[in-house]
Design a protein around this motif. Structure first.
Motif, PDB file in Angstrom:
ATOM      1  N   MET A  47       0.832  -1.199   0.000  1.00 11.03           N
ATOM      2  CA  MET A  47       0.000   0.000   0.000  1.00 11.03           C
ATOM      3  C   MET A  47       0.869   1.252   0.000  1.00 11.03           C
ATOM      4  N   ASP A  48       1.958   1.243   0.784  1.00 10.06           N
ATOM      5  CA  ASP A  48       2.880   2.388   0.797  1.00 10.06           C
ATOM      6  C   ASP A  48       3.398   2.682  -0.607  1.00 10.06           C
ATOM      7  N   LEU A  49       3.825   1.631  -1.308  1.00 11.53           N
ATOM      8  CA  LEU A  49       4.383   1.799  -2.651  1.00 11.53           C
ATOM      9  C   LEU A  49       3.344   2.359  -3.619  1.00 11.53           C
ATOM     10  N   ILE A  50       2.113   1.869  -3.509  1.00  8.24           N
ATOM     11  CA  ILE A  50       1.052   2.284  -4.420  1.00  8.24           C
ATOM     12  C   ILE A  50       0.664   3.736  -4.175  1.00  8.24           C
ATOM     13  N   VAL A  51       0.525   4.093  -2.911  1.00  7.37           N
ATOM     14  CA  VAL A  51       0.052   5.442  -2.566  1.00  7.37           C
ATOM     15  C   VAL A  51       1.057   6.515  -2.991  1.00  7.37           C
ATOM     16  N   VAL A  52       2.343   6.263  -2.793  1.00  4.63           N
ATOM     17  CA  VAL A  52       3.342   7.296  -3.106  1.00  4.63           C
ATOM     18  C   VAL A  52       3.682   7.348  -4.592  1.00  4.63           C
ATOM     19  N   ALA A  53       3.311   6.305  -5.346  1.00 10.76           N
ATOM     20  CA  ALA A  53       3.605   6.289  -6.780  1.00 10.76           C
ATOM     21  C   ALA A  53       2.694   7.259  -7.521  1.00 10.76           C
ATOM     22  N   GLU A  54       3.257   8.010  -8.454  1.00 14.37           N
ATOM     23  CA  GLU A  54       2.464   8.991  -9.200  1.00 14.37           C
ATOM     24  C   GLU A  54       1.375   8.322 -10.026  1.00 14.37           C
ATOM     25  N   ASN A  55       1.650   7.108 -10.513  1.00 12.98           N
ATOM     26  CA  ASN A  55       0.655   6.404 -11.331  1.00 12.98           C
ATOM     27  C   ASN A  55      -0.221   5.468 -10.514  1.00 12.98           C
ATOM     28  N   GLY A  56      -0.044   5.450  -9.182  1.00 12.99           N
ATOM     29  CA  GLY A  56      -0.893   4.622  -8.331  1.00 12.99           C
ATOM     30  C   GLY A  56      -0.689   3.136  -8.503  1.00 12.99           C
ATOM     31  N   LYS A  57       0.535   2.739  -8.891  1.00  9.99           N
ATOM     32  CA  LYS A  57       0.822   1.326  -9.140  1.00  9.99           C
ATOM     33  C   LYS A  57       2.130   0.928  -8.466  1.00  9.99           C
ATOM     34  N   ALA A  58       2.253  -0.358  -8.148  1.00  9.26           N
ATOM     35  CA  ALA A  58       3.499  -0.908  -7.609  1.00  9.26           C
ATOM     36  C   ALA A  58       3.854  -2.145  -8.418  1.00  9.26           C
ATOM     37  N   SER A  59       5.080  -2.212  -8.891  1.00 14.12           N
ATOM     38  CA  SER A  59       5.506  -3.368  -9.672  1.00 14.12           C
ATOM     39  C   SER A  59       5.774  -4.552  -8.750  1.00 14.12           C
ATOM     40  N   SER A  60       5.662  -5.745  -9.299  1.00 12.84           N
ATOM     41  CA  SER A  60       5.942  -6.948  -8.512  1.00 12.84           C
ATOM     42  C   SER A  60       7.384  -6.951  -8.035  1.00 12.84           C
ATOM     43  N   THR A  61       8.288  -6.398  -8.842  1.00 10.01           N
ATOM     44  CA  THR A  61       9.707  -6.326  -8.454  1.00 10.01           C
ATOM     45  C   THR A  61       9.895  -5.457  -7.224  1.00 10.01           C
ATOM     46  N   ASP A  62       9.259  -4.282  -7.209  1.00 11.50           N
ATOM     47  CA  ASP A  62       9.383  -3.388  -6.057  1.00 11.50           C
ATOM     48  C   ASP A  62       8.785  -4.020  -4.801  1.00 11.50           C
ATOM     49  N   ILE A  63       7.685  -4.731  -4.969  1.00 15.54           N
ATOM     50  CA  ILE A  63       7.065  -5.387  -3.810  1.00 15.54           C
ATOM     51  C   ILE A  63       7.965  -6.488  -3.277  1.00 15.54           C
TER      52      ILE A  63
END
Length: 223
Positions: free
Chosen positions: A83-99
């Motif tokens: 959720m942290d990654l998604i919220v701070v991302a400008e496009n509202g997405k988190a890649s599987s690699t980042d997770i």
């Protein structure tokens, strides 16, 4: 309370508790008095296609603790990190690699790569996350049920759609640096439909993004 509920109401409650979210047609088929149970049906919109959905929300639980009966502590920690990654991302997405990389900083029991991948699939199956081409977003259910938590925990990062005033993750952003409003893609499609020259509804600058087509909601679909 039990005397006021018929079999159809009980079936509806069982369905809502099992799948977490239904569309407008299903929700309007029932009339429920849920306040004595600290529960209510809350309306939200799919950021993908603009369709209206309804979720059964337990008002006694307002954060990720509502998931604690289904997930272990380290699994909940991964969800928070996602959720942290998604919220701070400008496009509202988190890649599987980042997770996957985020598991290195876990304070609870660390998850192996295979365990993380399996858990992400569970989050998608349980409708807490959505996935497309290896990128994860918060699902419609998650945004509806956890909106108070999201607004509180991420009040400096979260913005709302200028049109519908709901939390906006999947959206277009005004490129005027003194403006920067967000508009959901489905709201963009409806607002600019038929306009010869799309202009920002807040600052009146030219809206340079591609205007998507208005999508017809599918009947009785679930997300």
């Amino acid at each position: 309370m039990s005397g006021q509920m018929g079999d159809s109401h009980r079936r509806f409650l069982q369905t809502m508790m099992a799948i977490g979210i239904v569309d407008e047609q299903e929700a309007k088929s029932f009339y429920l008095h849920l306040q004595p149970l600290f529960m209510q049906i809350t309306k939200g919109m799919s950021e993908d296609n603009g369709q209206q959905y309804y979720a059964l929300v337990n008002m006694a639980e307002t954060d990720i603790t509502r998931m604690s009966s289904d997930y272990a502590d380290n699994e909940l920690e991964l969800f928070r990190k996602t959720m942290d990654l998604i919220v701070v991302a400008e496009n509202g997405k988190a890649s599987s690699t980042d997770i996957l990389n985020s598991t290195d900083s876990m304070t609870t029991k660390k998850l192996k790569k295979s365990e993380t991948e399996h858990l992400l699939n569970r989050f998608v199956q349980d409708k807490w996350l959505s996935e497309k081409r290896g990128e994860y977003t918060l699902s419609t259910r998650c945004i509806i049920e956890m909106e108070p938590y999201i607004r509180t925990m991420y009040q400096d990062q979260v913005k709302v759609c200028h049109i519908c005033h709901n939390i906006a993750f999947q959206c277009q952003i005004c490129e005027n640096p003194t403006c920067g409003i967000k508009i959901h893609n489905p709201c963009v499609a409806k607002y600019f439909k038929g306009r010869a020259e799309p202009r920002c509804p807040a600052c009146d600058d030219f809206w340079p993004h591609e205007i998507p087509e208005v999508r017809r909601p599918r009947s009785r679909s679930r997300r």
